[in-house]
Design an enzyme around this catalytic site. Structure first.
Site, PDB file in Angstrom:
ATOM      1  N   THR A  38       0.909  -1.200  -0.155  1.00 41.91           N
ATOM      2  CA  THR A  38      -0.007  -0.030  -0.222  1.00 41.91           C
ATOM      3  C   THR A  38       1.035   1.085   0.048  1.00 41.91           C
ATOM      4  O   THR A  38       0.626   2.281  -0.652  1.00 41.91           O
ATOM      5  CB  THR A  38      -0.888   0.030   1.010  1.00 41.91           C
ATOM      6  OG1 THR A  38      -1.723  -1.170   1.108  1.00 41.91           O
ATOM      7  CG2 THR A  38      -1.918   1.145   1.491  1.00 41.91           C
ATOM      8  N   CYS A  56     -10.163  -3.363   1.538  1.00 42.29           N
ATOM      9  CA  CYS A  56     -10.302  -3.399   0.313  1.00 42.29           C
ATOM     10  C   CYS A  56     -11.696  -4.497   0.073  1.00 42.29           C
ATOM     11  O   CYS A  56     -12.548  -4.063  -0.812  1.00 42.29           O
ATOM     12  CB  CYS A  56      -9.199  -3.838  -0.436  1.00 42.29           C
ATOM     13  SG  CYS A  56      -8.734  -5.579  -0.034  1.00 42.29           S
TER      14      CYS A  56
END
Lengths: 351, 351, 351, 351
Positions: free
Chosen positions: B14, B152
């Protein structure tokens, strides 16, 4: 102010990649995207990833008269043998051409008979055409009306070999190029060999004697070295969708170490905007894994002085530096733009 | 004029994706990228794809005092349980925070005990924190000091369900969400389960009862519907590296056809810059395949009136709309920038 | 003494898998393998993996008279709609039939109109045909002349649900089956959707309303439960070549724990030679990864009492337990052989 | 009557593959499977695919005394450097050994210093050890007490080159071997480089100068050719889990055509039970795709007389012919069994 460009043959993967780049390019406007098969349909009905980003752009029928009246530069993304019948008309109308097909890559007409099995229909233009590899022909590309964009396997092979070949570091009589490439190279047309269950997980040599890209690799290396060079080249299909790696196995003309080879790369590629020389790190050699979606070419090498040999590597995204990205790079040079314009994509990773 | 941002925990996937985006963002300057493990090393020694594009940027040790003196906005890309101890200090120094960890997603402190097994160390801030899903909380994000970016799987699940849930079209007592997601979701730390030979080609349910994202999905759907909603959610690891698809299996409250469902999506998402409603074409339903590298979320649905049921789909790139891309979208909103700035990436396809 | 079998339609993936199994089966001799497209060509020119192992076996034209004079049992591995016109002739000649197509799976003729869009040409035989799932119909298979082998998605769905459905543990009005399956399921015929660059890395719902296997799943569950059962079923194409996983999302009729559910599986499957109940270990739920190349079906489950729900899983190799392997299992039962004969393959892993 | 065998180091991939084969071998009984890490645990807790097929077999601690009292033949599937300290003890007890590690592959002790960085602890046994490639050393294997099984990359390289090298058809001073291999080759231990997101989709050269298998390839080719042979060898990690392909790029000593090369292969491999010579068909060259799960090695070649060069190919399943399968083949020879016994697996395809 925008430059008006047209893409002939925009429904294939190379055409789709050109659309992805050009639709986002700050100095360019796409005025036409042609497709015989999909004329009249929205571009996003074929290139599903481009849904919503191209407005209502539709594929149009190929109409050269219309194109020459609207565009100033044309991308030809058509099968081998097709663009040789179109280019003269476009050039005569004052436009410039980026041909992504093999039709204008080779300088000697007889090579088309030997490698492609056809008699070239416009051999005079071969003399004018420039081989669209900026790292070798940048200045000629700047002035060119007609640029012939290299094949993807050829791009990787030449970029791996050029510096050491030009510097006379290798035995030019024993050059073996082993290429591994993903499935998108073969284009958008399905057949038995590209059917997913058959194509997934392959490690499959193809055209192991007579791969057509050999002709352009030999042409460019011969030009660089001032003598005839022949290469033993075998492409292999691997399970990836995108990515190509060329591994050149060479023998050295002298007892060399890594530094000498590195200097050759640094000398030739040190200021190249899209070439990265890989020398160290957790992954010591180039791998297309780290290039996907970008126009980079990573080069690197391993030298084994005790055996008088080296391995030279070049990794690319076959649809970018191996096709549409390189074409946009050439276009930028032709139009006097910053070479990086519209190509400012960092690789997507991991993917 | 550039906004100065810092990324805490920049060596993971990320963090790497945030760097890819922010290093290319026209209104932002990355002033610090911290990593405990790699402090002092070049960023490109970890994120190999970013070789040459970040100049000589190095990871630094986490030094909150230095960060609050240099930056105006901080991305926290740290493991669960870590950011709850940092946020107050950063906010008090007048900075704003985008927390990519789960620490500030849930409004009720006791849910951290139930789902994460820890007692939250700063429960007061939970009240202030905004759940960073622009499609639902855009206005609150605009004014927020602290935005908690969704997980997510939760992003995909909520975006698939929100319009029809809000419009009262479905039986809220029987909602099953089946998620399929690629390996990058699990982060950069290797273990036996992520070892390539073990992880390739899996179709593997995990956390089939008790997946932590259930808590945030239920929170947001309950908020939207004004009643308590519970979901049956099962994530599955599949062989992809990137991409997530949520399939919500629902039963309808009335005899509905596709048009009614489509209207709900159009009403809620019609003007969303990153949501594409997929309704027709050769691939009729959303597939993350066509989103990779971009911040899009494709939503779609199938309605079977004869069985009183529907399937609702949402596809994302888990590192983009599922993580770093959504954080940048939230940052743009917080900073009053165009929501699309620095996110203008068309998907890379095929890949 | 060998039983003489013929395979009609042996050039597809199911036919190839049947050949792989039967050519190595100790009690069987393959007397004919027909293929319209490849008649006269060596079997190994199509099934490249079978090079050298089948001697000089060639595909033959389909000649039913020849087949009934030479074989005693026939595998029909033909497209939907074809075998309904052949079976009667074969049965009347005294042979037995394993039909791998859907033509004889459904008992009610009108369902062929509803789901397949054709009027069945031999509805009387539907009454005689046995659905070839040994775990449910073993005794009927033993005596059957005509066995209709289940679809692969249906096999996984039914095997996941049967024990808990039969035991009355679940709410039969809310059953959602989410299937993920590899590309070999769609057969050997290439098209745009199965072209490798398009099909690799997909997570793609298909036939999200109206998947044909729903009909047989509902038929078998209704039979087991003594009432009409309807299921919400969505298959998804994923990037694998082989393997299928069914995830059934269900709600419980009572407050149940894992043990109750486990007992239902143990009761129904405890002595099944090809079903393995997965309950613990580093990978807690079934994953087709560990089944490839074998006839196993791994079943497992997760129960969440607080939400009154469970997830039920079944993993298979779609070409084995989902097609050719299950057909051989049925054949062994029909011929009075050991059910495991010729199926004694341990899964190949990792792969 | 069963031969009693023990597997030392049975928790790795090679050990697991040996278990898959031996547990199903009609003339063998596995009396011990050792693992330091998993001693006391069921074998199926590590090798999940072997659930239910090994009864209650558990890993045991390594106890050489116990092993020599119970077994007659031992597989050593241990890391480099370990088996050199065990073999003498086992041989002295009258057992025979199949060593899957590199410890006894090289005949010259100094090569262990050069390539492996250690001084061999039992150099006398090197003289006795037989390199376990049946196609070259079958008769010696028959009588051997100690067989050193080749590395997988070496197996493919040698099998591709041996016939043409032995027949004097190629320039032995310019031999380049380019190997592509799947991730299972690197074994069961996870690290950053094998983490799925990092390892998926790679085309990654490794050990491009100094790959250890070079030593054994050069040893065996030198032996075959009666002169010192050196090879330029570069292995590449590709995205597969299983499979290896060696491509040898060679130059010819004379003007040769395909028939001459084919004759060399036919002469040396015509009667080999596990070598298939691929010469024609829709896929003209070897591809490990068609070998997975079996002990076959497919060899093939392309000759380009105009350039005086050829490409020679060998494809294997790296865990079968490249490891455990080849060990079982050697064992069968040592025990006087049919060489194919327990190896009668047709490849699983497509996969």
């Amino acid at each position: 102010m925008s430059h008006r460009v047209a893409i002939v043959g925009a429904s294939g993967y190379t055409g789709g990649e050109a659309l992805r780049l050009l639709a986002n390019h700050p100095s360019v406007e796409v005025v036409a995207a042609t497709s015989r098969e999909y004329a009249g349909k929205p571009v996003s009905a074929v290139h599903l990833h481009l849904r919503s980003v191209l407005g209502s752009m539709k594929f149009s029928e190929l109409n050269l008269e219309k194109i020459v009246s609207e565009a100033e530069l044309v991308y030809l993304s058509v099968p081998s043998g097709v663009s040789q019948g179109m280019v003269r008309r476009i050039l005569e109308a004052g436009l410039r051409v980026l041909d992504l097909s093999p039709d204008f890559r080779l300088k000697e007409p007889r090579l088309y008979e030997e490698w492609y099995g056809f008699t070239h229909r416009d051999p005079e233009l071969l003399a004018e055409s420039i081989y669209g590899l900026p790292e070798i022909h940048r200045e000629e590309i700047r002035r060119a009306r007609l640029v012939a964009c290299p094949g993807c396997n050829a791009t990787a092979a030449i970029l791996a070999l050029a510096p050491v070949a030009r510097e006379g570091l290798i035995d030019l009589d024993h050059v073996a190029v082993d290429v591994k490439v993903g499935s998108s190279e073969a284009g958008r047309q399905p057949d038995q060999g590209t059917h997913h269950p058959e194509r997934a997980n392959v490690i499959r040599p193809y055209e192991a004697a007579g791969h057509r890209h050999v002709a352009e690799v030999e042409q460019e290396l011969s030009l660089l070295c001032g003598r005839r060079v022949r290469v033993a080249m075998v492409p292999h299909a691997v399970g990836n969708v995108r990515g190509a790696l060329a591994t050149a196995h060479v023998w050295l003309t002298d007892t060399l170490d890594e530094t000498t080879v590195w200097r050759a790369y640094a000398k030739h590629y040190g200021r190249e905007p899209f070439i990265r020389i890989v020398r160290a790190g957790p992954v010591k050699y180039p791998d297309p894994k780290y290039i996907i979606g970008s126009n980079f070419c990573d080069v690197g090498f391993a030298v084994e002085p005790s055996r008088g040999r080296a391995a030279l590597f070049a990794a690319i995204d076959n649809l970018m530096k191996g096709a549409a990205g390189q074409a946009v790079q050439c276009m930028n040079i032709m139009l006097g733009l910053d070479e990086r314009e519209g190509l400012n994509y960092f690789p997507v990773s991991p993917v």
